[in-house]
Design a protein around this motif. Structure first.
Motif, mmCIF file in Angstrom:
data_model
loop_
_atom_site.group_PDB
_atom_site.id
_atom_site.type_symbol
_atom_site.label_atom_id
_atom_site.label_comp_id
_atom_site.label_asym_id
_atom_site.label_seq_id
_atom_site.Cartn_x
_atom_site.Cartn_y
_atom_site.Cartn_z
ATOM 1 N N TYR A 103 -142.922 -84.706 -6.308
ATOM 2 C CA TYR A 103 -141.819 -83.827 -5.917
ATOM 3 C C TYR A 103 -142.364 -82.429 -5.682
ATOM 4 O O TYR A 103 -142.959 -81.831 -6.587
ATOM 5 N N HIS A 104 -142.166 -81.930 -4.478
ATOM 6 C CA HIS A 104 -142.474 -80.520 -4.210
ATOM 7 C C HIS A 104 -141.141 -79.775 -4.147
ATOM 8 O O HIS A 104 -140.310 -80.044 -3.267
ATOM 9 N N ASN A 105 -140.945 -78.887 -5.090
ATOM 10 C CA ASN A 105 -139.687 -78.157 -5.188
ATOM 11 C C ASN A 105 -139.865 -76.775 -4.550
ATOM 12 O O ASN A 105 -140.296 -75.824 -5.202
ATOM 13 N N GLY A 106 -139.529 -76.695 -3.276
ATOM 14 C CA GLY A 106 -139.699 -75.440 -2.545
ATOM 15 C C GLY A 106 -138.846 -74.314 -3.081
ATOM 16 O O GLY A 106 -139.169 -73.134 -2.896
ATOM 17 N N THR A 107 -137.758 -74.650 -3.762
ATOM 18 C CA THR A 107 -136.854 -73.616 -4.281
ATOM 19 C C THR A 107 -137.233 -73.206 -5.709
ATOM 20 O O THR A 107 -136.555 -72.385 -6.316
ATOM 21 N N GLY A 108 -138.317 -73.780 -6.236
ATOM 22 C CA GLY A 108 -138.734 -73.454 -7.604
ATOM 23 C C GLY A 108 -139.634 -72.224 -7.649
ATOM 24 O O GLY A 108 -139.833 -71.533 -6.645
ATOM 25 N N TYR A 109 -140.181 -71.976 -8.824
ATOM 26 C CA TYR A 109 -141.026 -70.796 -9.031
ATOM 27 C C TYR A 109 -142.500 -71.214 -9.113
ATOM 28 O O TYR A 109 -142.812 -72.301 -9.614
ATOM 29 N N SER A 110 -143.360 -70.292 -8.669
ATOM 30 C CA SER A 110 -144.791 -70.580 -8.746
ATOM 31 C C SER A 110 -145.252 -70.412 -10.199
ATOM 32 O O SER A 110 -144.546 -69.850 -11.043
ATOM 33 N N ASP A 111 -146.472 -70.862 -10.440
ATOM 34 C CA ASP A 111 -147.059 -70.769 -11.772
ATOM 35 C C ASP A 111 -147.114 -69.305 -12.246
ATOM 36 O O ASP A 111 -146.772 -68.987 -13.390
ATOM 37 N N ASP A 112 -147.514 -68.413 -11.342
ATOM 38 C CA ASP A 112 -147.620 -66.984 -11.686
ATOM 39 C C ASP A 112 -146.255 -66.387 -12.000
ATOM 40 O O ASP A 112 -146.100 -65.600 -12.941
ATOM 41 N N GLU A 113 -145.262 -66.753 -11.203
ATOM 42 C CA GLU A 113 -143.900 -66.221 -11.418
ATOM 43 C C GLU A 113 -143.367 -66.654 -12.783
ATOM 44 O O GLU A 113 -142.732 -65.873 -13.497
ATOM 45 N N LEU A 114 -143.640 -67.893 -13.134
ATOM 46 C CA LEU A 114 -143.162 -68.381 -14.437
ATOM 47 C C LEU A 114 -143.916 -67.708 -15.583
ATOM 48 O O LEU A 114 -143.330 -67.382 -16.615
ATOM 49 N N GLU A 115 -145.203 -67.508 -15.390
ATOM 50 C CA GLU A 115 -145.990 -66.838 -16.445
ATOM 51 C C GLU A 115 -145.465 -65.433 -16.708
ATOM 52 O O GLU A 115 -145.378 -64.987 -17.855
ATOM 53 N N GLU A 116 -145.071 -64.732 -15.628
ATOM 54 C CA GLU A 116 -144.493 -63.386 -15.781
ATOM 55 C C GLU A 116 -143.211 -63.452 -16.603
ATOM 56 O O GLU A 116 -142.955 -62.607 -17.460
ATOM 57 N N PHE A 117 -142.418 -64.458 -16.339
ATOM 58 C CA PHE A 117 -141.160 -64.601 -17.075
ATOM 59 C C PHE A 117 -141.427 -64.888 -18.558
ATOM 60 O O PHE A 117 -140.830 -64.263 -19.445
ATOM 61 N N GLY A 126 -140.347 -75.573 -11.733
ATOM 62 C CA GLY A 126 -141.676 -75.365 -11.154
ATOM 63 C C GLY A 126 -141.730 -75.843 -9.711
ATOM 64 O O GLY A 126 -140.701 -76.187 -9.108
ATOM 65 N N ARG A 127 -142.941 -75.863 -9.170
ATOM 66 C CA ARG A 127 -143.093 -76.186 -7.744
ATOM 67 C C ARG A 127 -143.481 -77.648 -7.485
ATOM 68 O O ARG A 127 -143.008 -78.262 -6.549
ATOM 69 N N THR A 174 -143.185 -90.616 -17.830
ATOM 70 C CA THR A 174 -143.871 -89.333 -17.984
ATOM 71 C C THR A 174 -143.561 -88.430 -16.801
ATOM 72 O O THR A 174 -143.414 -88.895 -15.671
ATOM 73 N N ILE A 175 -143.423 -87.143 -17.105
ATOM 74 C CA ILE A 175 -143.195 -86.137 -16.064
ATOM 75 C C ILE A 175 -144.277 -85.080 -16.246
ATOM 76 O O ILE A 175 -144.446 -84.542 -17.347
ATOM 77 N N TYR A 176 -145.018 -84.813 -15.184
ATOM 78 C CA TYR A 176 -146.189 -83.943 -15.267
ATOM 79 C C TYR A 176 -146.007 -82.774 -14.311
ATOM 80 O O TYR A 176 -145.788 -82.971 -13.112
ATOM 81 N N ASN A 177 -146.075 -81.556 -14.842
ATOM 82 C CA ASN A 177 -146.010 -80.367 -14.004
ATOM 83 C C ASN A 177 -147.418 -80.111 -13.459
ATOM 84 O O ASN A 177 -148.333 -79.749 -14.206
ATOM 85 N N LEU A 178 -147.581 -80.322 -12.166
ATOM 86 C CA LEU A 178 -148.921 -80.247 -11.569
ATOM 87 C C LEU A 178 -149.474 -78.827 -11.547
ATOM 88 O O LEU A 178 -150.687 -78.639 -11.486
ATOM 89 N N ASN A 179 -148.572 -77.833 -11.602
ATOM 90 C CA ASN A 179 -149.036 -76.449 -11.499
ATOM 91 C C ASN A 179 -149.579 -75.910 -12.814
ATOM 92 O O ASN A 179 -150.574 -75.196 -12.836
ATOM 93 N N ASP A 180 -148.909 -76.257 -13.929
ATOM 94 C CA ASP A 180 -149.380 -75.694 -15.197
ATOM 95 C C ASP A 180 -149.932 -76.766 -16.147
ATOM 96 O O ASP A 180 -150.245 -76.486 -17.296
ATOM 97 N N GLN A 181 -150.008 -77.999 -15.677
ATOM 98 C CA GLN A 181 -150.568 -79.131 -16.441
ATOM 99 C C GLN A 181 -149.830 -79.407 -17.753
ATOM 100 O O GLN A 181 -150.406 -79.958 -18.688
ATOM 101 N N SER A 182 -148.581 -79.015 -17.846
ATOM 102 C CA SER A 182 -147.794 -79.405 -19.024
ATOM 103 C C SER A 182 -147.030 -80.685 -18.684
ATOM 104 O O SER A 182 -146.837 -81.002 -17.508
ATOM 105 N N TYR A 183 -146.600 -81.407 -19.710
ATOM 106 C CA TYR A 183 -145.981 -82.702 -19.420
ATOM 107 C C TYR A 183 -145.095 -83.183 -20.568
ATOM 108 O O TYR A 183 -145.162 -82.681 -21.688
ATOM 109 N N SER A 184 -144.269 -84.177 -20.219
ATOM 110 C CA SER A 184 -143.521 -84.899 -21.252
ATOM 111 C C SER A 184 -143.885 -86.368 -21.121
ATOM 112 O O SER A 184 -144.169 -86.854 -20.021
ATOM 113 N N ILE A 185 -143.902 -87.046 -22.266
ATOM 114 C CA ILE A 185 -144.192 -88.483 -22.241
ATOM 115 C C ILE A 185 -143.184 -89.166 -23.155
ATOM 116 O O ILE A 185 -142.934 -88.708 -24.268
#
Lengths: 441, 248
Positions: A308-322, A359-360, A384-395
């Motif tokens: 899934y590419h979520n174009g309306t989501g936030y980038s890794d950097d934007e989330l880190e700022e938050f 995320g994106r 499992t759901i894996y966030n490809l941008n920040d390598q965090s996940y749920s299993i």
């Protein structure tokens, strides 16, 4: 307060007693081995009603240092939480000639942190008018599930967001007026269906959909063309920005299905974190994409994989700022008792920074094995759901048993992993055990 | 003398005609006759599916089914409560499952089973045998024909079948279902011939067992099978949530 809300208020004991009695007294095992079939028992009735009652226990290990915990502004959330819940879903229909009334109601009672929380919702309540097999119309509150994806639906422009860990759950609808036209053909184009939906938004109607005082239009054109499902979907109106897309699904071989969705948002407005924790809005064109497969092996292992590419989501950097803002807010709160920064972060969270799957890029995988070791109605699964941008996940491993007629028992464990300033590293929970028992009637 | 001549000539005529029919009936014609005797071209019916476990416990499902032509079929679960409202649609080689809470049809495959047990989706949404299989050969064994059937394409659940047909009634008795590897997947046994009205006399019970599910048995009971004209639009994804409206 509606009559239903009044009736269901103060449910705490009643719901629990009823749940307990049903769970204790109902025997689900059917032992009819005479192979008789009295078809008259199943004659159609004008009024049909059903539903289920559910009891759920959850044990949660909280992520006390996570951003979401801090945004709760709870002085001492505790590191564990036990939650008990009871839920009643009622659904049914009443048909008279060409008119039918459908409803889906849910009431729940949850005990956590020494207090009871209750909810009552009419998820659906609508009337349909059927003129023929080709055409029908409906008016009322109805839930839409557009799109082919299992975990996400970027083209679900009027869908409620679903939980990818529970994609089969009922969702609350919107008040709409709908028309549907269906036509079948012989040839490469086998079926065509056009669904148009009017969705008003006022301060009292569908107020959580978008900007108030707007009439919105959504339309879906479905085609079954050369054994391929195709949907072309459009949403236009001022409650949300205009968007359009398409989805596709096809069996490449009998046991291998591919599906995909593409959505284009030409003028999508998003809230961003600016200087000193303040927010600003910006419009841009965005694209979202989902690609998926579903495969079944000879030994009944079903694998679902989705990107899934979520174009309306936030980038890794934007989330880190938050997350950094939340962290600064937490330090400020701990040192001075002031919550100015946390308040700003909370507001940003409500505007989009804490919504699920913000995320994106994600990967979703679910593997379920039906009836292993010849145990009928038993299905172990792993999601499992894996966030490809920040390598965090749920299993999430789980086991499901449906062998007792009208009973469903599910035991599930969820583990969330990620370093700090990542999506799953900052969630409210670290892990959760859940036991859910449902009885259908 | 003339009487004896007539008797001999008549006997010879009937023997020749009977032999002629037997010779003339090609395996594929017999298969089409089996289909014609098993169901009308367009119909509705009710079925009960019973899964029996080795310890004797059982689970039952009741389905309302409509079929049109050779390649359109939809089945709606009306019992038990946990399955009520689920619908499966088949259009040729395409199959979908609709679950009310999920709210949208999902593609499924013929080898999956929406009910668990020995019956899979292709057993529940079975089209005419002649639509899916070619009869490649036939043996006559006493009062029975044994047809060797081969799947027309790879999307059919079983690669080949061995179908035993009663020569008089042209109704199936047993069907052995094999994978492409030659492994026996399951055996179907038809029984309890019943008059469904309008000249439809056919088995009302189908039992199946499988070496893959030792000790398990699944049974299908048929009721209220009757001819019914249906619009093509009934067999579409958008109609799957409304199939119950067809029941009268």
């Amino acid at each position: 307060m509606t009559l239903l809300q009044r009736l269901l208020r103060g449910w705490s004991l009643d719901v629990w007693m009823a749940t307990l009695m049903i769970l204790l007294t109902c025997s689900g095992v059917s032992a009819d081995d005479e192979f008789s079939f009295d078809v008259e028992e199943f004659e159609k009735k004008a009024l049909q009603a059903g539903g289920y009652v559910e009891a759920k226990w959850e044990h949660i290990n909280r992520n006390e240092q996570g951003a979401i915990s801090w945004l709760g502004l709870d002085d001492d959330p505790g590191n564990t939480l036990d939650r008990l819940g009871a839920l009643l879903q009622l659904n049914g229909s009443y048909t008279r000639e060409k008119l039918s009334l459908y409803w889906l109601l849910q009431g729940s009672e949850t005990w956590q942190d020494d207090e009871w929380l209750d909810t009552v919702d009419a998820f659906e309540a609508y009337v349909t008018f059927k003129s023929s097999a080709n055409g029908s119309g409906s008016l009322g509150k109805k839930s839409y599930k557009w799109g082919k994806g299992y975990a996400w639906n970027p083209v679900g422009f009027i869908n409620r967001s679903k939980d990818p860990n529970n994609p089969d759950e009922a969702l609350e609808g919107y008040i709409t007026a709908e028309t549907e036209f269906i036509k079948s053909f012989s040839g490469n184009l086998q079926n065509l269906a056009l669904t148009t939906v009017l969705l008003p938004v006022t301060e009292d109607v569908n107020d959580d959909f978008g900007q108030a005082n707007n009439m919105n239009l959504a339309a879906r054109l479905y085609l079954l063309y050369l054994d391929t499902d195709l949907d072309f979907i459009l949403y236009t109106g001022n409650a949300r920005s205009t968007r359009f897309g398409f989805d596709v699904s096809r069996n490449i071989t009998p046991s291998f299905e591919v599906h995909g969705e593409y959505a284009f948002f030409p003028n999508f407005e998003k809230v961003y974190l600016g200087e000193e924790g303040n927010s600003y809005r910006e419009k841009d064109s965005e694209h979202s994409l989902l690609l998926g497969i579903r495969h079944l092996t000879e030994f009944n292992l079903t694998s679902i994989l989705e990107y899934y590419h979520n174009g309306t989501g936030y980038s890794d950097d934007e989330l880190e700022e938050f997350y950094s803002l939340v962290s600064q807010g937490a330090i400020q709160y701990a040192q001075s008792g002031q919550d100015t920064l946390l308040q700003k972060a909370q507001k940003l969270g409500q505007q989009g920074y804490t919504k699920p799957y913000l995320g994106r890029d994600y990967l979703y995988a679910r593997f379920s094995l039906k009836e292993p070791w010849d145990i009928l109605y038993f299905t172990p699964a792993l999601t499992t759901i894996y966030n490809l941008n920040d390598q965090s996940y749920s299993i999430t491993p789980e086991i499901l048993y449906t062998g007792l007629t009208n009973w469903e028992i599910r035991l599930r464990f969820s583990l969330l992993q990620g370093r700090s300033s990542t999506e799953y590293g900052e969630k409210l929970n670290q892990n959760k055990v859940e036991l859910r028992v449902r009885y259908f009637f | 003398m003339k009487r004896i001549q007539i008797l001999l000539m008549s006997t010879a005529y009937f023997l020749l005609v009977y032999a002629g029919i037997a010779v003339a009936m090609e395996p594929n014609e017999i298969l089409q006759q089996v289909d014609a005797r098993m169901q009308p071209r367009s119909y509705e019916m009710y079925r009960k599916l019973i899964n029996v476990e080795p310890d004797g416990t059982s689970k039952e499902f009741v389905l309302y089914t409509v079929k049109k032509g050779q390649d359109k079929m939809v089945a709606l679960f009306i019992s038990p409560a946990s399955e009520k409202g689920r619908a499966t649609l088949r259009l040729g080689e395409n199959m979908w499952l609709y679950i009310p809470n999920v709210g949208k049809p999902l593609r499924i495959t013929s080898l999956q089973s929406v009910v668990g047990g020995v019956f899979n989706n292709s057993d529940i949404l079975r089209l005419d045998f002649s639509a899916e299989y070619d009869a490649l050969g036939m043996n006559e064994e006493g009062e029975q024909y044994v047809l060797e059937l081969k799947a027309k394409n790879g999307s059919v659940a079983y690669d080949h079948l061995k179908m035993t047909v009663d020569a008089k009634s042209l109704l199936p008795l047993d069907i052995e279902c094999y994978a492409a590897s030659g492994m026996l997947i399951k055996t179907l046994h038809y029984s309890k011939i019943k008059d469904f009205g309008n000249g439809m006399v056919r088995p009302s019970m189908l039992e199946t067992d499988s070496p893959l599910y030792k000790g398990y048995k699944s049974v299908m009971l048929f009721a209220k099978m009757q001819e019914r004209e249906l619009a093509d639009e009934v067999f579409t994804l958008n109609y799957m949530s409304k199939v119950d409206e067809l029941r009268q």
